[in-house]
Scaffold this motif. Structure first.
Motif, mmCIF file in Angstrom:
data_model
loop_
_atom_site.group_PDB
_atom_site.id
_atom_site.type_symbol
_atom_site.label_atom_id
_atom_site.label_comp_id
_atom_site.label_asym_id
_atom_site.label_seq_id
_atom_site.Cartn_x
_atom_site.Cartn_y
_atom_site.Cartn_z
ATOM 1 N N ASP A 161 -15.571 14.904 22.923
ATOM 2 C CA ASP A 161 -14.941 14.783 21.611
ATOM 3 C C ASP A 161 -15.934 14.706 20.456
ATOM 4 O O ASP A 161 -15.519 14.654 19.298
ATOM 5 N N SER A 162 -17.236 14.701 20.765
ATOM 6 C CA SER A 162 -18.249 14.560 19.717
ATOM 7 C C SER A 162 -18.267 15.782 18.798
ATOM 8 O O SER A 162 -17.943 16.904 19.213
ATOM 9 N N PRO A 163 -18.654 15.587 17.550
ATOM 10 C CA PRO A 163 -18.748 16.721 16.623
ATOM 11 C C PRO A 163 -19.694 17.817 17.117
ATOM 12 O O PRO A 163 -19.397 19.004 16.962
ATOM 13 N N ALA A 164 -20.795 17.430 17.743
ATOM 14 C CA ALA A 164 -21.759 18.432 18.219
ATOM 15 C C ALA A 164 -21.150 19.304 19.316
ATOM 16 O O ALA A 164 -21.347 20.527 19.330
ATOM 17 N N TYR A 165 -20.410 18.696 20.241
ATOM 18 C CA TYR A 165 -19.792 19.494 21.305
ATOM 19 C C TYR A 165 -18.625 20.311 20.758
ATOM 20 O O TYR A 165 -18.397 21.443 21.196
ATOM 21 N N GLN A 166 -17.903 19.785 19.802
ATOM 22 C CA GLN A 166 -16.814 20.545 19.193
ATOM 23 C C GLN A 166 -17.356 21.798 18.492
ATOM 24 O O GLN A 166 -16.705 22.848 18.486
ATOM 25 N N GLU A 167 -18.549 21.697 17.936
ATOM 26 C CA GLU A 167 -19.196 22.870 17.339
ATOM 27 C C GLU A 167 -19.490 23.917 18.421
ATOM 28 O O GLU A 167 -19.306 25.118 18.208
ATOM 29 N N ALA A 168 -19.941 23.445 19.597
ATOM 30 C CA ALA A 168 -20.190 24.367 20.710
ATOM 31 C C ALA A 168 -18.895 25.049 21.146
ATOM 32 O O ALA A 168 -18.878 26.261 21.401
ATOM 33 N N LEU A 169 -17.812 24.282 21.234
ATOM 34 C CA LEU A 169 -16.524 24.862 21.610
ATOM 35 C C LEU A 169 -16.073 25.921 20.604
ATOM 36 O O LEU A 169 -15.513 26.951 20.989
ATOM 37 N N ALA A 170 -16.325 25.669 19.332
ATOM 38 C CA ALA A 170 -15.966 26.648 18.309
ATOM 39 C C ALA A 170 -16.757 27.944 18.511
ATOM 40 O O ALA A 170 -16.220 29.037 18.313
ATOM 41 N N ALA A 171 -18.011 27.824 18.933
ATOM 42 C CA ALA A 171 -18.827 29.011 19.190
ATOM 43 C C ALA A 171 -18.325 29.766 20.421
ATOM 44 O O ALA A 171 -18.376 31.004 20.461
ATOM 45 N N LEU A 172 -17.813 29.047 21.419
ATOM 46 C CA LEU A 172 -17.272 29.696 22.610
ATOM 47 C C LEU A 172 -16.044 30.534 22.259
ATOM 48 O O LEU A 172 -15.913 31.661 22.721
ATOM 49 N N ASP A 173 -15.155 29.991 21.470
ATOM 50 C CA ASP A 173 -14.033 30.720 20.873
ATOM 51 C C ASP A 173 -13.369 31.727 21.810
ATOM 52 O O ASP A 173 -13.265 32.915 21.494
ATOM 53 N N GLY A 174 -12.963 31.255 22.994
ATOM 54 C CA GLY A 174 -12.256 32.142 23.915
ATOM 55 C C GLY A 174 -13.150 33.077 24.701
ATOM 56 O O GLY A 174 -12.659 34.005 25.339
ATOM 57 N N GLY A 175 -14.440 32.843 24.704
ATOM 58 C CA GLY A 175 -15.371 33.715 25.415
ATOM 59 C C GLY A 175 -15.388 33.526 26.919
ATOM 60 O O GLY A 175 -16.050 34.288 27.628
ATOM 61 N N ALA A 176 -14.664 32.510 27.420
ATOM 62 C CA ALA A 176 -14.612 32.265 28.861
ATOM 63 C C ALA A 176 -13.290 31.599 29.218
ATOM 64 O O ALA A 176 -12.707 30.883 28.400
ATOM 65 N N VAL A 177 -12.844 31.847 30.438
ATOM 66 C CA VAL A 177 -11.682 31.165 30.998
ATOM 67 C C VAL A 177 -12.257 30.131 31.947
ATOM 68 O O VAL A 177 -12.968 30.477 32.897
ATOM 69 N N ARG A 178 -11.990 28.851 31.683
ATOM 70 C CA ARG A 178 -12.594 27.793 32.486
ATOM 71 C C ARG A 178 -11.741 26.542 32.456
ATOM 72 O O ARG A 178 -10.793 26.434 31.686
#
Length: 95
Positions: free
Chosen positions: A70-87
């Motif tokens: 839930d950290s802001p840094a990891y949320q930024e990573a999730l935004a970069a992933l933006d549907g690039g993988a099914v996991r």
């Protein structure tokens, strides 16, 4: 009690997005107290196992793993992933 964050990658849809995610996620999760224990394709699978990418990260507790997600840094990573993988991600308490 320790906890383990287990990411199972079913499919990579966009390698560039996954790469951008990885550059941000690794440092974010380590900064949140995570220790990477395993990362990559399995050497062997049994029963109904799939030969898909897996990442295992150890945290000091389930709460620490949740906070890392839930950290802001990891949320930024999730935004970069933006549907690039099914996991899927599982947080499992240690024994």
């Amino acid at each position: 009690m320790s906890a383990y964050w287990i990411s199972i990658y079913r499919e990579t849809l966009d390698p560039d997005k996954l790469s951008a995610y990885a550059k941000l996620a690794g440092p974010a999760l380590q900064a949140a107290g995570g220790t990477f224990l395993a990362r990559g394709l399995p050497e062997q699978v049994y029963e109904q196992g799939e030969s898909t990418r897996v990442v295992i990260i150890e945290f000091e507790s389930v709460d620490a793993a949740r906070a890392a997600h839930d950290s802001p840094a990891y949320q930024e990573a999730l935004a970069a992933l933006d549907g690039g993988a099914v996991r899927e991600i599982r947080i499992v308490p240690g024994v």
